[in-house]
Design a protein around this motif. Sequence first.
Motif, PDB file in Angstrom:
ATOM      1  N   LEU A   1      53.732  48.112  29.124  1.00  0.00           N
ATOM      2  CA  LEU A   1      53.328  48.349  30.502  1.00  0.00           C
ATOM      3  C   LEU A   1      54.218  49.450  31.060  1.00  0.00           C
ATOM      4  O   LEU A   1      55.447  49.338  31.026  1.00  0.00           O
ATOM      5  CB  LEU A   1      53.474  47.070  31.325  1.00  0.00           C
ATOM      6  N   GLU A   2      53.599  50.510  31.561  1.00  0.00           N
ATOM      7  CA  GLU A   2      54.348  51.672  32.023  1.00  0.00           C
ATOM      8  C   GLU A   2      54.093  51.912  33.504  1.00  0.00           C
ATOM      9  O   GLU A   2      52.958  51.906  33.961  1.00  0.00           O
ATOM     10  CB  GLU A   2      53.896  52.894  31.220  1.00  0.00           C
ATOM     11  N   MET A   3      55.177  52.097  34.252  1.00  0.00           N
ATOM     12  CA  MET A   3      55.042  52.383  35.674  1.00  0.00           C
ATOM     13  C   MET A   3      56.128  53.365  36.106  1.00  0.00           C
ATOM     14  O   MET A   3      57.153  53.500  35.447  1.00  0.00           O
ATOM     15  CB  MET A   3      55.094  51.107  36.512  1.00  0.00           C
ATOM     16  N   THR A   4      55.874  54.036  37.224  1.00  0.00           N
ATOM     17  CA  THR A   4      56.841  54.960  37.799  1.00  0.00           C
ATOM     18  C   THR A   4      57.472  54.295  39.012  1.00  0.00           C
ATOM     19  O   THR A   4      56.777  53.740  39.853  1.00  0.00           O
ATOM     20  CB  THR A   4      56.156  56.274  38.216  1.00  0.00           C
ATOM     21  N   VAL A   5      58.795  54.348  39.062  1.00  0.00           N
ATOM     22  CA  VAL A   5      59.552  53.760  40.172  1.00  0.00           C
ATOM     23  C   VAL A   5      60.239  54.913  40.902  1.00  0.00           C
ATOM     24  O   VAL A   5      60.881  55.760  40.288  1.00  0.00           O
ATOM     25  CB  VAL A   5      60.589  52.742  39.651  1.00  0.00           C
TER      26      VAL A   5
ATOM     27  N   GLY B   1      56.842  41.257  36.671  1.00  0.00           N
ATOM     28  CA  GLY B   1      57.088  39.839  36.402  1.00  0.00           C
ATOM     29  C   GLY B   1      56.510  38.909  37.451  1.00  0.00           C
ATOM     30  O   GLY B   1      56.130  37.777  37.152  1.00  0.00           O
ATOM     31  N   GLN B   2      56.416  39.360  38.709  1.00  0.00           N
ATOM     32  CA  GLN B   2      55.836  38.523  39.761  1.00  0.00           C
ATOM     33  C   GLN B   2      54.366  38.246  39.499  1.00  0.00           C
ATOM     34  O   GLN B   2      53.846  37.220  39.919  1.00  0.00           O
ATOM     35  CB  GLN B   2      55.984  39.195  41.121  1.00  0.00           C
ATOM     36  N   ARG B   3      53.684  39.169  38.850  1.00  0.00           N
ATOM     37  CA  ARG B   3      52.248  39.002  38.599  1.00  0.00           C
ATOM     38  C   ARG B   3      51.961  38.413  37.229  1.00  0.00           C
ATOM     39  O   ARG B   3      50.931  37.790  37.032  1.00  0.00           O
ATOM     40  CB  ARG B   3      51.525  40.333  38.765  1.00  0.00           C
ATOM     41  N   LEU B   4      52.852  38.605  36.274  1.00  0.00           N
ATOM     42  CA  LEU B   4      52.669  38.069  34.922  1.00  0.00           C
ATOM     43  C   LEU B   4      53.573  36.846  34.741  1.00  0.00           C
ATOM     44  O   LEU B   4      54.601  36.901  34.072  1.00  0.00           O
ATOM     45  CB  LEU B   4      52.998  39.132  33.868  1.00  0.00           C
ATOM     46  N   ARG B   5      53.164  35.757  35.352  1.00  0.00           N
ATOM     47  CA  ARG B   5      53.949  34.522  35.286  1.00  0.00           C
ATOM     48  C   ARG B   5      53.993  33.994  33.848  1.00  0.00           C
ATOM     49  O   ARG B   5      52.996  34.022  33.135  1.00  0.00           O
ATOM     50  CB  ARG B   5      53.330  33.440  36.174  1.00  0.00           C
ATOM     51  N   ASN B   6      55.173  33.501  33.444  1.00  0.00           N
ATOM     52  CA  ASN B   6      55.388  32.875  32.141  1.00  0.00           C
ATOM     53  C   ASN B   6      55.092  33.805  30.968  1.00  0.00           C
ATOM     54  O   ASN B   6      54.727  33.351  29.889  1.00  0.00           O
ATOM     55  CB  ASN B   6      54.565  31.588  32.000  1.00  0.00           C
ATOM     56  N   ILE B   7      55.225  35.107  31.174  1.00  0.00           N
ATOM     57  CA  ILE B   7      55.070  36.075  30.090  1.00  0.00           C
ATOM     58  C   ILE B   7      56.407  36.805  29.944  1.00  0.00           C
ATOM     59  O   ILE B   7      56.885  37.426  30.890  1.00  0.00           O
ATOM     60  CB  ILE B   7      53.920  37.069  30.377  1.00  0.00           C
TER      61      ILE B   7
ATOM     62  N   LYS C   1      43.194  40.460  30.085  1.00  0.00           N
ATOM     63  CA  LYS C   1      43.912  39.413  30.816  1.00  0.00           C
ATOM     64  C   LYS C   1      45.052  40.009  31.641  1.00  0.00           C
ATOM     65  O   LYS C   1      45.230  39.668  32.823  1.00  0.00           O
ATOM     66  CB  LYS C   1      44.458  38.401  29.799  1.00  0.00           C
ATOM     67  N   THR C   2      45.802  40.928  31.063  1.00  0.00           N
ATOM     68  CA  THR C   2      46.915  41.567  31.759  1.00  0.00           C
ATOM     69  C   THR C   2      46.412  42.421  32.919  1.00  0.00           C
ATOM     70  O   THR C   2      46.986  42.398  34.009  1.00  0.00           O
ATOM     71  CB  THR C   2      47.734  42.429  30.779  1.00  0.00           C
ATOM     72  N   GLY C   3      45.322  43.148  32.700  1.00  0.00           N
ATOM     73  CA  GLY C   3      44.739  43.954  33.773  1.00  0.00           C
ATOM     74  C   GLY C   3      44.300  43.121  34.952  1.00  0.00           C
ATOM     75  O   GLY C   3      44.497  43.497  36.110  1.00  0.00           O
ATOM     76  N   GLU C   4      43.712  41.960  34.677  1.00  0.00           N
ATOM     77  CA  GLU C   4      43.287  41.064  35.758  1.00  0.00           C
ATOM     78  C   GLU C   4      44.476  40.548  36.553  1.00  0.00           C
ATOM     79  O   GLU C   4      44.406  40.415  37.777  1.00  0.00           O
ATOM     80  CB  GLU C   4      42.503  39.888  35.184  1.00  0.00           C
ATOM     81  N   MET C   5      45.587  40.247  35.867  1.00  0.00           N
ATOM     82  CA  MET C   5      46.764  39.726  36.562  1.00  0.00           C
ATOM     83  C   MET C   5      47.451  40.800  37.400  1.00  0.00           C
ATOM     84  O   MET C   5      47.998  40.501  38.460  1.00  0.00           O
ATOM     85  CB  MET C   5      47.756  39.134  35.557  1.00  0.00           C
ATOM     86  N   LEU C   6      47.415  42.053  36.942  1.00  0.00           N
ATOM     87  CA  LEU C   6      48.091  43.135  37.657  1.00  0.00           C
ATOM     88  C   LEU C   6      47.266  43.704  38.812  1.00  0.00           C
ATOM     89  O   LEU C   6      47.822  44.165  39.798  1.00  0.00           O
ATOM     90  CB  LEU C   6      48.442  44.270  36.697  1.00  0.00           C
ATOM     91  N   ASN C   7      45.962  43.705  38.682  1.00  0.00           N
ATOM     92  CA  ASN C   7      45.095  44.311  39.713  1.00  0.00           C
ATOM     93  C   ASN C   7      44.827  43.335  40.829  1.00  0.00           C
ATOM     94  O   ASN C   7      44.758  42.141  40.599  1.00  0.00           O
ATOM     95  CB  ASN C   7      43.775  44.784  39.097  1.00  0.00           C
ATOM     96  N   PRO C   8      44.625  43.761  42.043  1.00  0.00           N
ATOM     97  CA  PRO C   8      44.642  45.141  42.529  1.00  0.00           C
ATOM     98  C   PRO C   8      46.028  45.610  42.948  1.00  0.00           C
ATOM     99  O   PRO C   8      46.222  46.779  43.209  1.00  0.00           O
ATOM    100  CB  PRO C   8      43.720  45.094  43.741  1.00  0.00           C
TER     101      PRO C   8
END
Length: 153
Positions: free
Chosen positions: A73-77, A95-101, A29-36
């Motif tokens: 969730l790990e990302m490089t900034v 947070g913009q892609r994972l609404r209400n989480i 579910k998280t992968g679908e919300m974050l991709n692409p």
Amino acid sequence: MDCRVVVEAAVPVYDVGTADEAVRIAISKTGEMLNPDLNYVEINMGERTCPHCGESQETAFIAADEGLVALELEMTVFNVEHDEHASRIARKEIGQRLRNIPLEVLEVEVIEDDGDEDDEEESTSDGGDESRAGDEEDSDDDVLPEFEDLLDE
């Protein structure tokens, strides 16, 4: 300065029977919300410990066929001013892609710069994109001729 940011997300899942099933569904579910848009964010199972005894706990809590799963969730900034700036960018992008989480920043680690790379190529205007953006720009430069060359023709 570049930073690696780890954010914990509490992902709700429905109609699950076991913790393993809940984790698989939460990752999907998280992968679908974050991709692409954010396909460079790594999704891992969270690690939970009891605050009183320090024992390891399951990453998913199941009650009445519904679950709550802790994911990391790990990302490089890139090109941030300080640690807090990196954590704000990561929370905003994810947070913009994972609404209400609900999200919580767990760790911000400064990545040592090699000095060989040009950091400006790797960032976007908000400083929150992966180095893949710089690679795409490099490949576009090879394909398109310079503006002055077009005028000469």
